[in-house]
Design a protein around this motif. Structure first.
Motif, PDB file in Angstrom:
ATOM      1  N   ASP A  51      56.653  22.697  72.301  1.00 14.17           N
ATOM      2  CA  ASP A  51      56.882  21.255  72.180  1.00 14.17           C
ATOM      3  C   ASP A  51      57.317  20.660  73.513  1.00 14.17           C
ATOM      4  O   ASP A  51      56.877  19.573  73.896  1.00 14.17           O
ATOM      5  N   TYR A 102      59.583   6.695  70.662  1.00 13.78           N
ATOM      6  CA  TYR A 102      60.729   7.134  69.856  1.00 13.78           C
ATOM      7  C   TYR A 102      61.003   6.143  68.724  1.00 13.78           C
ATOM      8  O   TYR A 102      61.179   6.540  67.564  1.00 13.78           O
ATOM      9  N   THR A 133      65.793  18.452  77.107  1.00 11.27           N
ATOM     10  CA  THR A 133      64.438  18.199  76.608  1.00 11.27           C
ATOM     11  C   THR A 133      64.394  17.114  75.540  1.00 11.27           C
ATOM     12  O   THR A 133      63.301  16.748  75.097  1.00 11.27           O
ATOM     13  N   THR A 136      51.863   8.297  71.646  1.00 16.70           N
ATOM     14  CA  THR A 136      52.460   8.129  72.978  1.00 16.70           C
ATOM     15  C   THR A 136      51.385   7.879  74.028  1.00 16.70           C
ATOM     16  O   THR A 136      51.562   7.051  74.927  1.00 16.70           O
ATOM     17  N   ALA A 176      57.141  12.320  72.708  1.00 17.60           N
ATOM     18  CA  ALA A 176      55.831  12.712  73.238  1.00 17.60           C
ATOM     19  C   ALA A 176      55.389  14.046  72.668  1.00 17.60           C
ATOM     20  O   ALA A 176      54.187  14.286  72.475  1.00 17.60           O
ATOM     21  N   ALA A 177      56.347  14.923  72.371  1.00 18.19           N
ATOM     22  CA  ALA A 177      56.014  16.244  71.843  1.00 18.19           C
ATOM     23  C   ALA A 177      55.565  16.170  70.394  1.00 18.19           C
ATOM     24  O   ALA A 177      54.611  16.842  69.995  1.00 18.19           O
ATOM     25  N   SER A 178      56.237  15.348  69.601  1.00 21.68           N
ATOM     26  CA  SER A 178      55.942  15.303  68.165  1.00 21.68           C
ATOM     27  C   SER A 178      54.916  14.247  67.795  1.00 21.68           C
ATOM     28  O   SER A 178      54.327  14.298  66.715  1.00 21.68           O
ATOM     29  N   LEU A 211      62.025  14.153  75.663  1.00 24.13           N
ATOM     30  CA  LEU A 211      60.593  14.446  75.547  1.00 24.13           C
ATOM     31  C   LEU A 211      60.124  14.538  74.095  1.00 24.13           C
ATOM     32  O   LEU A 211      58.922  14.618  73.841  1.00 24.13           O
ATOM     33  N   GLN A 212      61.055  14.518  73.150  1.00 22.77           N
ATOM     34  CA  GLN A 212      60.705  14.762  71.754  1.00 22.77           C
ATOM     35  C   GLN A 212      59.652  13.809  71.196  1.00 22.77           C
ATOM     36  O   GLN A 212      58.736  14.242  70.488  1.00 22.77           O
ATOM     37  N   GLY A 240      55.451  17.817  75.551  1.00 25.07           N
ATOM     38  CA  GLY A 240      56.136  16.583  75.919  1.00 25.07           C
ATOM     39  C   GLY A 240      56.103  16.326  77.410  1.00 25.07           C
ATOM     40  O   GLY A 240      55.856  15.193  77.860  1.00 25.07           O
ATOM     41  N   PRO A 247      52.136  12.940  70.088  1.00 24.04           N
ATOM     42  CA  PRO A 247      51.443  12.819  71.380  1.00 24.04           C
ATOM     43  C   PRO A 247      50.334  11.774  71.415  1.00 24.04           C
ATOM     44  O   PRO A 247      50.189  11.066  72.418  1.00 24.04           O
ATOM     45  N   LEU A 293      58.152   6.357  76.456  1.00 27.33           N
ATOM     46  CA  LEU A 293      58.811   7.342  75.595  1.00 27.33           C
ATOM     47  C   LEU A 293      59.790   6.667  74.658  1.00 27.33           C
ATOM     48  O   LEU A 293      59.918   7.063  73.486  1.00 27.33           O
TER      49      LEU A 293
END
Length: 396
Positions: free
Chosen positions: A13, A385, A327, A340, A333-335, A330-331, A17, A337, A381
């Protein structure tokens, strides 16, 4: 299929992110003037790459790292073989559609002959994309089908509204597949190979070699001059697929094919993999340049070696040492994507539609422009979020 535990791996992840965040940053940075050469894509004639040229392959690599987990999750949910193939095909088709629409909005259109401005056309396209690929948090099937159907209808209308060429007689065309479309073809090719070899590490390595060999064969003078290549898929697709396959290999090393091995052994295999990739790239560079535009094997193999090395560090820091606080930003963008990634385009088309330029002239060049690009990426980001908290999540 080689067994791999369907789990959420924090380091994967984080890598996703980081990659999405960097993609947003370099896309914004691309419009900034008077910045160093290393902060922009190198031209097609160059033999080399900047960090910007490594962002797209990093995303292809992370797509590959996620594939074994995604397939395993669907199998554990009870998907049949045919349901799994349908999911792969629809995901590929979704990426291709998104890519082609985005490319046609970038250029080739004749706005004077369209019933609506290109900015409105683009905003309606993103609305349709959200309606179709939104994750609906409801059991109301009728509502879900209504929203998705509305999205498809909007896409069809936009398809027929589009006018291209000086005389407006052209419709939408595949000028190129766009970033998302290229990801779609690479995902499809690599997933088919992964299934064909049943997740075998040896089979996956042969797949990477096969992708490189495909490029080499089609660039042999005798083959290139014969015209055969014109009837076959482009070599760039094979190169991109090799990046996705390399990501699958690294996931298999850590979470599948070396099951029961110690961390030191897995790390050793990963380091060996990175070294072999770098050596292969160095050998191939005798005949082929490092080129993102040309999608050459040395470029892909070097990038795979770099991302592999980065992941070795991330895995140790995040999953082994538990250093995760840094980190958290970045969550989103990671979850989420896809959302984002498209937010900057949505904002760009909205401000174009209302005629507002939010970036002052002094922030469009040099270091002020670079700083703005970084701030803009952080803003994206933040928006991602908030939208994720509001249950707006996209999934192909």
């Amino acid at each position: 299929m080689l067994s791999i535990k369907a789990q959420r791996v924090r380091s994967i992840d984080v890598l996703r992110g980081l990659t999405i965040f960097t993609m947003v940053f370099v896309n914004e940075l691309a419009g900034v003037a008077d910045i160093p050469r290393w902060a922009k894509h190198l031209p097609a004639s160059a033999d080399g790459m900047t960090f910007v040229d490594a962002v797209f392959p990093a995303f292809l690599f992370i797509v590959g790292m996620s594939i074994p987990f995604a397939i395993q999750r669907r199998l554990e949910k009870g998907d049949s073989w045919w349901q799994l193939e349908q999911h792969i095909l629809f995901r590929t088709l979704g990426l291709l559609v998104l890519g082609v629409f985005m490319v046609n909005a970038e250029g080739g259109y004749n706005q004077s002959l369209m019933l609506i401005p290109i900015s409105v056309w683009s905003l309606l396209f993103y609305l349709a994309a959200i309606l179709i690929w939104k994750v609906y948090n409801t059991e109301n099937k009728a509502w879900i089908y209504t929203c998705k159907s509305l999205g498809f209808i909007i896409l069809l209308i936009l398809f027929f509204l589009y006018r291209g060429g000086e005389d407006g007689k052209k419709g939408m065309e595949v000028h190129w597949w766009g970033i998302l479309g290229l990801i779609g073809w690479a995902y499809f090719t690599a997933t088919c190979i992964y299934q064909l070899v049943k997740g075998s590490l040896v089979g996956l390595c042969i797949g990477v070699v096969g992708c490189v060999a495909y490029y080499v064969i089609l660039h042999l003078p005798a083959v290139a001059s014969s015209g055969i290549a014109g009837y076959l898929p482009g070599t760039g697709h094979a190169t991109h697929a090799s990046l996705v396959l390399s990501g699958i290999i690294l996931s298999t090393i850590y979470f599948g094919g070396t099951k029961g091995h110690t961390l030191a052994q897995k790390t050793g295999y990963a380091i060996l993999f990175a070294v072999v990739l770098a050596i292969a790239a160095t050998i191939l560079r005798r005949w082929y340049p490092i080129s993102k535009i040309g999608a050459t094997p040395p470029w892909a193999l070097y990038c795979s070696a770099i991302v592999t090395s980065l992941y070795i560090i991330l895995y140790y820091l995040v999953d082994i040492k538990g250093k995760v606080a840094w980190t958290n930003f970045l969550q989103p963008a990671a979850s989420n994507p896809l959302l984002t990634y498209i937010i900057p385009s949505i904002l760009g088309w909205f401000f174009s539609w209302v005629g507002i330029n939010i970036v002052p002239a002094f922030m469009q060049s040099g270091w002020p422009g670079a700083i703005w690009s970084l701030v803009f990426s952080l803003i994206i980001l933040g928006i991602a979020y908030l939208l994720t908290k509001m249950k707006l999540r996209l999934q192909l």
